[in-house]
Design a protein around this motif. Structure first.
Motif, PDB file in Angstrom:
ATOM      1  N   LEU A  20       0.947  -1.237  -0.095  1.00 34.84           N
ATOM      2  CA  LEU A  20      -0.035   0.017  -0.049  1.00 34.84           C
ATOM      3  C   LEU A  20       0.887   1.207  -0.052  1.00 34.84           C
ATOM      4  O   LEU A  20       0.573   2.110  -0.651  1.00 34.84           O
ATOM      5  CB  LEU A  20      -0.871  -0.320   1.154  1.00 34.84           C
ATOM      6  N   ALA A  23       2.272   1.749  -3.531  1.00 33.68           N
ATOM      7  CA  ALA A  23       1.164   1.985  -4.403  1.00 33.68           C
ATOM      8  C   ALA A  23       0.986   3.456  -4.011  1.00 33.68           C
ATOM      9  O   ALA A  23       0.645   4.474  -5.012  1.00 33.68           O
ATOM     10  CB  ALA A  23      -0.152   1.280  -4.295  1.00 33.68           C
ATOM     11  N   ALA A  24       0.893   4.014  -2.975  1.00 33.28           N
ATOM     12  CA  ALA A  24       0.773   5.481  -2.634  1.00 33.28           C
ATOM     13  C   ALA A  24       1.603   6.442  -3.229  1.00 33.28           C
ATOM     14  O   ALA A  24       1.330   7.401  -3.661  1.00 33.28           O
ATOM     15  CB  ALA A  24       0.417   5.583  -1.086  1.00 33.28           C
ATOM     16  N   VAL A  27       0.978   6.540  -6.974  1.00 33.95           N
ATOM     17  CA  VAL A  27       0.112   7.478  -7.148  1.00 33.95           C
ATOM     18  C   VAL A  27       0.338   8.988  -7.116  1.00 33.95           C
ATOM     19  O   VAL A  27      -0.216   9.789  -8.047  1.00 33.95           O
ATOM     20  CB  VAL A  27      -1.258   6.794  -6.601  1.00 33.95           C
ATOM     21  N   THR A  36      -4.714  11.890  -5.982  1.00 38.54           N
ATOM     22  CA  THR A  36      -4.295  10.829  -5.182  1.00 38.54           C
ATOM     23  C   THR A  36      -5.583  10.537  -4.011  1.00 38.54           C
ATOM     24  O   THR A  36      -6.200  11.363  -3.419  1.00 38.54           O
ATOM     25  CB  THR A  36      -3.178  10.935  -4.086  1.00 38.54           C
ATOM     26  N   ILE A  41      -5.183   4.568  -5.168  1.00 39.34           N
ATOM     27  CA  ILE A  41      -4.093   3.661  -4.302  1.00 39.34           C
ATOM     28  C   ILE A  41      -4.523   2.175  -4.261  1.00 39.34           C
ATOM     29  O   ILE A  41      -3.547   1.349  -4.570  1.00 39.34           O
ATOM     30  CB  ILE A  41      -3.689   4.253  -3.043  1.00 39.34           C
ATOM     31  N   CYS A  42      -5.721   1.834  -3.769  1.00 37.04           N
ATOM     32  CA  CYS A  42      -6.024   0.524  -3.923  1.00 37.04           C
ATOM     33  C   CYS A  42      -6.052  -0.227  -5.315  1.00 37.04           C
ATOM     34  O   CYS A  42      -5.700  -1.256  -5.139  1.00 37.04           O
ATOM     35  CB  CYS A  42      -7.561   0.532  -3.203  1.00 37.04           C
ATOM     36  N   ARG A  44      -4.284   0.575  -7.598  1.00 37.90           N
ATOM     37  CA  ARG A  44      -2.686   0.148  -7.937  1.00 37.90           C
ATOM     38  C   ARG A  44      -2.124  -0.885  -7.244  1.00 37.90           C
ATOM     39  O   ARG A  44      -1.457  -1.645  -7.670  1.00 37.90           O
ATOM     40  CB  ARG A  44      -2.066   1.534  -7.626  1.00 37.90           C
ATOM     41  N   LEU A  52      -7.304  -1.119   2.980  1.00 32.23           N
ATOM     42  CA  LEU A  52      -6.418   0.142   3.320  1.00 32.23           C
ATOM     43  C   LEU A  52      -6.892   0.547   4.881  1.00 32.23           C
ATOM     44  O   LEU A  52      -5.861   0.790   5.680  1.00 32.23           O
ATOM     45  CB  LEU A  52      -6.787   1.328   2.351  1.00 32.23           C
ATOM     46  N   ILE A  59      -6.411   7.684   4.350  1.00 33.08           N
ATOM     47  CA  ILE A  59      -5.408   8.171   3.477  1.00 33.08           C
ATOM     48  C   ILE A  59      -4.380   8.883   4.093  1.00 33.08           C
ATOM     49  O   ILE A  59      -3.335   8.995   3.404  1.00 33.08           O
ATOM     50  CB  ILE A  59      -6.024   8.673   2.224  1.00 33.08           C
ATOM     51  N   VAL A  63      -0.388   8.369   3.552  1.00 33.34           N
ATOM     52  CA  VAL A  63       0.505   9.281   2.995  1.00 33.34           C
ATOM     53  C   VAL A  63       1.607   9.552   3.900  1.00 33.34           C
ATOM     54  O   VAL A  63       2.978   9.577   3.606  1.00 33.34           O
ATOM     55  CB  VAL A  63      -0.217  10.643   2.342  1.00 33.34           C
ATOM     56  N   THR A  66       3.820   6.942   3.986  1.00 27.80           N
ATOM     57  CA  THR A  66       4.639   6.719   2.633  1.00 27.80           C
ATOM     58  C   THR A  66       5.667   7.742   2.947  1.00 27.80           C
ATOM     59  O   THR A  66       7.008   7.566   2.287  1.00 27.80           O
ATOM     60  CB  THR A  66       3.761   7.021   1.631  1.00 27.80           C
TER      61      THR A  66
END
Length: 196
Positions: A20, A23-24, A27, A36, A41-42, A44, A52, A59, A63, A66
């Protein structure tokens, strides 16, 4: 009669979280902050939005994780560059500073994600804290390398060199043909030689 059962393995929680986060980052790099969202994200990551929410508190939490993971990955890249440079303090300093002009730091996707993180750091306290900690760590390690080279006022010099590296990295990331990675490394090496 033998029954055939399809074997499957469930991914670990760490692997799901990492997927995840990856992917974040992708994106953010491709779509920026405005594009975004949980669905992108999901999609991806190839998981449902519920997954998630199972691993992150939304989110914003993803982030922030990330940004932290990206910062940690960059720290590892810089540490590896220093370790590969051997024991010479000057070579270690140069390796640390010039690692920003080589893969994976020059990955075009990193620019997209990093600029999103910087933008969020201006308005989100959690992102600002990650930013402050990340940059303080980078400057502290740079200060230690400068001190090992006999630099006076290493802490202030670390701020100056960090700004130079960031500026060159940003320009190089925006236009790789502008002056090139080797020219960026040479500019930093000349600056260090003049300042020490």
């Amino acid at each position: 009669m033998t029954s055939l059962r399809q074997a499957f393995t469930r991914e670990s929680a760490d692997a799901r979280r990492a997927a995840l986060i990856e992917a974040a980052a992708a994106v953010l790099a491709e779509r920026g902050l405005a594009g975004t969202n949980v669905r992108a994200i999901c999609a991806r990551a190839g998981v449902s939005p519920g997954l998630l929410r199972h691993y992150f508190d939304g989110i914003d939490d993803l982030v922030a994780a990330t940004y932290q993971a990206t910062s940690d990955r960059m720290d590892a890249v810089f540490a590896a560059a220093v370790a590969a440079a051997g024991p010479d303090p000057s070579a270690r300093l140069t390796a640390y500073l010039t690692a920003s002009f080589r893969p994976p730091v020059t990955d075009p996707e990193l620019l997209g994600a990093w600029t999103a993180f910087w933008a969020l750091a201006r308005s989100d306290a959690r992102m600002a804290a990650i930013h402050a900690t990340s940059y303080a760590g980078y400057r502290a390690r740079l200060g230690d390398l400068l001190t090992a080279c006999g630099a006076p006022d290493a802490a202030r010099l670390a701020i100056l060199l960090t700004a130079m590296v960031d500026g060159l990295w940003l320009e190089l990331s925006l236009d790789p043909t502008s002056f090139g990675a080797e020219a960026a490394a040479e500019m930093i090496e000349r600056a260090v030689a003049a300042l020490l």
